[in-house]
Scaffold this active site. Structure first.
Site, short mmCIF file in Angstrom:
data_model
loop_
_atom_site.label_atom_id
_atom_site.label_comp_id
_atom_site.label_asym_id
_atom_site.label_seq_id
_atom_site.Cartn_x
_atom_site.Cartn_y
_atom_site.Cartn_z
CG ASN A 19 -2.12 -1.03 0.88
OD1 ASN A 19 -2.29 -1.50 -0.25
ND2 ASN A 19 -2.87 -1.38 1.92
NE ARG A 89 -11.52 1.37 -4.24
CZ ARG A 89 -12.59 1.85 -4.82
NH1 ARG A 89 -13.17 1.19 -5.77
NH2 ARG A 89 -13.09 2.98 -4.44
CB CYS A 113 -16.32 -2.83 -4.78
SG CYS A 113 -16.39 -1.17 -5.39
N PRO A 119 -16.65 4.26 -1.54
CG PRO A 119 -17.61 5.47 0.20
CD PRO A 119 -17.16 4.10 -0.17
CB ILE A 120 -13.63 8.20 -4.43
CG1 ILE A 120 -14.49 8.50 -5.65
CG2 ILE A 120 -12.98 6.84 -4.54
CD1 ILE A 120 -13.64 8.76 -6.91
CG ASP A 121 -17.71 10.54 0.10
OD1 ASP A 121 -17.36 9.34 0.08
OD2 ASP A 121 -17.93 11.16 1.15
CD GLN A 122 -15.19 12.71 3.14
OE1 GLN A 122 -14.61 13.66 3.66
NE2 GLN A 122 -16.49 12.71 2.93
CG ASP A 304 -5.83 -3.91 4.82
OD1 ASP A 304 -7.05 -3.98 4.57
OD2 ASP A 304 -5.10 -2.99 4.40
NE ARG A 395 -5.37 -6.78 -7.16
CZ ARG A 395 -6.36 -5.98 -7.53
NH1 ARG A 395 -7.55 -6.47 -7.76
NH2 ARG A 395 -6.17 -4.69 -7.65
N1 EPU Z 1 -14.56 6.20 2.79
C1 EPU Z 1 -15.57 7.07 2.52
N2 EPU Z 1 -15.38 8.03 1.56
C2 EPU Z 1 -14.20 8.13 0.87
C3 EPU Z 1 -13.16 7.23 1.16
C4 EPU Z 1 -13.37 6.27 2.14
O1 EPU Z 1 -16.65 7.00 3.12
O2 EPU Z 1 -14.08 9.03 0.02
C5 EPU Z 1 -14.77 5.17 3.84
C6 EPU Z 1 -14.69 3.75 3.26
O3 EPU Z 1 -15.94 3.34 2.76
C7 EPU Z 1 -14.25 2.95 4.48
C8 EPU Z 1 -13.36 3.94 5.26
O4 EPU Z 1 -13.68 5.24 4.76
O5 EPU Z 1 -15.35 2.60 5.26
C9 EPU Z 1 -11.87 3.74 5.09
O6 EPU Z 1 -11.52 3.75 3.71
P1 EPU Z 1 -10.07 4.20 3.22
O7 EPU Z 1 -10.24 5.34 2.29
O8 EPU Z 1 -9.18 4.37 4.41
O9 EPU Z 1 -9.61 2.92 2.39
P2 EPU Z 1 -8.81 2.87 1.02
O10 EPU Z 1 -7.85 4.00 0.96
O11 EPU Z 1 -9.75 2.66 -0.09
C10 EPU Z 1 -6.79 1.54 1.98
C11 EPU Z 1 -6.10 0.25 1.67
C12 EPU Z 1 -6.99 -0.92 2.05
C13 EPU Z 1 -7.35 -0.80 3.54
C14 EPU Z 1 -7.93 0.58 3.85
C15 EPU Z 1 -8.16 0.80 5.34
C16 EPU Z 1 -4.72 0.84 -0.20
C17 EPU Z 1 -4.46 0.70 -1.65
N3 EPU Z 1 -5.79 0.21 0.25
O12 EPU Z 1 -7.99 1.54 1.21
O13 EPU Z 1 -6.20 -2.05 1.85
O14 EPU Z 1 -8.28 -1.79 3.88
O15 EPU Z 1 -7.06 1.61 3.38
O16 EPU Z 1 -6.97 0.66 6.04
O17 EPU Z 1 -3.96 1.47 0.52
C18 EPU Z 1 -5.74 -4.29 1.35
O18 EPU Z 1 -4.55 -4.02 1.31
O19 EPU Z 1 -6.18 -5.48 1.36
C19 EPU Z 1 -6.73 -3.22 1.36
C20 EPU Z 1 -7.97 -3.37 1.00
#
Ligand code: EPU
Length: 426
Positions: A19, A89, A113, A119-122, A304, A395
């Site tokens: 990551n 992703r 997914c 979501p990516i709203d943030q 994770d 992966r």
């Molecule tokens: N969320 C929102 N809005 C957003 C972004 C996130 O509501 O715009 C919510 C998500 O739905 C979730 C929470 O915030 O409930 C946390 O999401 P986060 O954005 O932290 O996750 P991510 O960046 O998509 C990364 C890792 C994941 C890991 C999560 C949490 C990478 C590439 N992926 O995902 O890793 O589970 O952080 O630590 O860094 C994995 O390696 O198996 C994996 C899935």
């Protein structure tokens, strides 16, 4: 194919963090000179992101298994809309990186997914506050345009999000003025990305805390940078050692990043000895205890490692309760463990696990960490377990079969050709 029942013994060396790699490699797009990135994990996600950079025009050369030379100067386009972008992703980090470099970005949204809505709203809220208009084209491509004004902003995230923190950090490095991210994620790979960007001349303070301040700069110079070790890969081998009641040394790690995992294993009755860059886990001394686990953003217990620990807890007498507080729906794999005889019931975000005995069954990896849980279950089950869909595992885990073999596991990768001919092994 795994024949279970052999405790793991020996040493394993952890690879660079997936990551961190999938954020740092797109981060090179922002650089004005070539970079060398070392300690890159040998995983398919890295191959995908390296190819996406090539498609953008970057010169990417694999120096050896773990080192890439990347010259981002030839990149002329802000559009990453090839099908390959949808394969992973983390390709959404190109939004931040291309926006930072060109003040515009057009990136295909990742598809498929594997554990519920992501979501990516943030991310988009952050880019908007920095002056970018955004447009969703056919529900499949995001276009950002900050060509009129691209500037720093004060951004308070509604939820702690790794991806949003990284994406805004990437964009802000070259924005005009100061960006302040509040309620930022604190994962080790966020600090690693900040260290990488700062080593190129960026001005980022506070990474690893709730508030990150980034002052935009005009020029980033080339560097040689080595990625941090993968805390989740380390946690996976530690869980596997505990599940098989073995004793292993895990090398090339940062013990501080593993605190939540190590302390949970200690609570279960494992002995953990920490060294500068290694940890020894010994699960041979006494029977293991049941525990409860709640996943949280860093420094809490990592989501994770949740599936791997659920697999471990199926081997421990008593009732353990796991609370998944990060993702809405990260228990799809439970039905696979149940096929192996696990007694687990899922109620919303809770998994209630009655420890017992696992027996081999044909199972599939439903996502990357689910696949890791299947590996652990296979290592303890009676008989020979076959795991399909292992491309998910590849992966994110470097050389996983050889690493487990070196710890004494009876595991092999088997190819089943589509034409129905006999399986071959390697
Ligand atoms: N969320 C929102 N809005 C957003 C972004 C996130 O509501 O715009 C919510 C998500 O739905 C979730 C929470 O915030 O409930 C946390 O999401 P986060 O954005 O932290 O996750 P991510 O960046 O998509 C990364 C890792 C994941 C890991 C999560 C949490 C990478 C590439 N992926 O995902 O890793 O589970 O952080 O630590 O860094 C994995 O390696 O198996 C994996 C899935």
């Amino acid at each position: 194919m795994i024949t279970g029942g052999k405790p793991l013994f020996g040493e394993v060396t952890v690879s660079g963090a997936k990551n961190a790699a999938v954020a740092i490699i797109p981060g090179v797009v922002l650089c004005d000179e070539p970079c060398r990135i070392e300690n890159i994990p040998n995983i398919s996600d890295v191959t995908v992101i390296a190819n996406i950079l090539r498609d953008l025009g970057a010169m990417v050369r694999r120096v050896d298994k773990n080192t890439l030379d990347i010259d981002p100067r030839p990149i002329q386009t802000y559009k990453a809309t090839e099908d390959s972008v949808r394969k992973m992703r983390a390709s959404y980090y190109l939004l931040g990186a291309l926006l930072g470099r060109f003040h515009k970005a057009k990136v295909a949204l990742p598809g498929g997914c594997n554990f519920g809505v992501r979501p990516i709203d943030q991310h988009l809220k952050g880019f908007q506050l920095m002056g970018a208009k955004n447009d969703l084209i056919n529900g499949a491509i995001i276009e950002l345009d900050a060509s009129e004004s691209f500037h720093g902003a004060r951004i308070y995230f509604d939820t702690v999000s790794v991806g949003s923190t990284i994406n805004v950090m990437l964009a802000a490095v070259k924005a005009e003025g100061q960006t302040i991210i509040e309620n930022a994620a604190k994962e080790p790979h966020i600090v690693d990305l900040a260290n990488f960007l700062n080593s190129m001349g960026a001005n980022i303070r506070g990474a690893g805390t709730d508030v990150i301040k980034i002052r935009g700069v005009e020029y980033l110079h080339g560097v040689t940078y080595s990625i941090i070790p993968d805390q989740i890969e380390a946690g996976t081998y530690m869980a596997a050692a505990a599940a098989t009641r073995g004793r292993i040394t895990v090398r090339n790690i940062t013990p501080k990043h593993l605190e939540s995992i190590s302390s949970k294993l200690c609570e279960m009755g494992c002995e953990i000895d920490e060294y500068d860059e290694a940890v020894i886990i010994d699960a041979t001394k006494r029977p293991l205890n049941r525990v409860n686990i709640k996943t949280m953003p860093h420094p809490g217990f990592p989501t994770d490692c949740q599936p791997q620990f659920v697999a471990l807890l199926t081997t421990v007498k008593g009732t353990s309760i796991v609370n998944e507080s990060v993702w809405d729906n990260r228990y799809q794999y439970v039905s696979e463990l149940v096929r192996m005889g696990a007694n687990i019931s899922v109620e919303g975000r809770l998994a209630i696990i009655e420890g017992g005995h696992l027996t081999a069954a044909p199972v599939k990896a439903t996502d990357l960490r689910a696949g890791a849980a299947m590996l652990i279950a296979g290592l303890v089950a009676d008989g020979t377990t076959s795991i399909s869909n292992i491309s998910y595992i590849e992966r994110g885990y470097s050389d996983v079969v050889t690493k487990f073999q070196s710890l004494g596991a009876d595991i092999k990768k088997v190819y089943f050709p589509d034409d129905g001919a006999a399986a071959t092994t390697a």
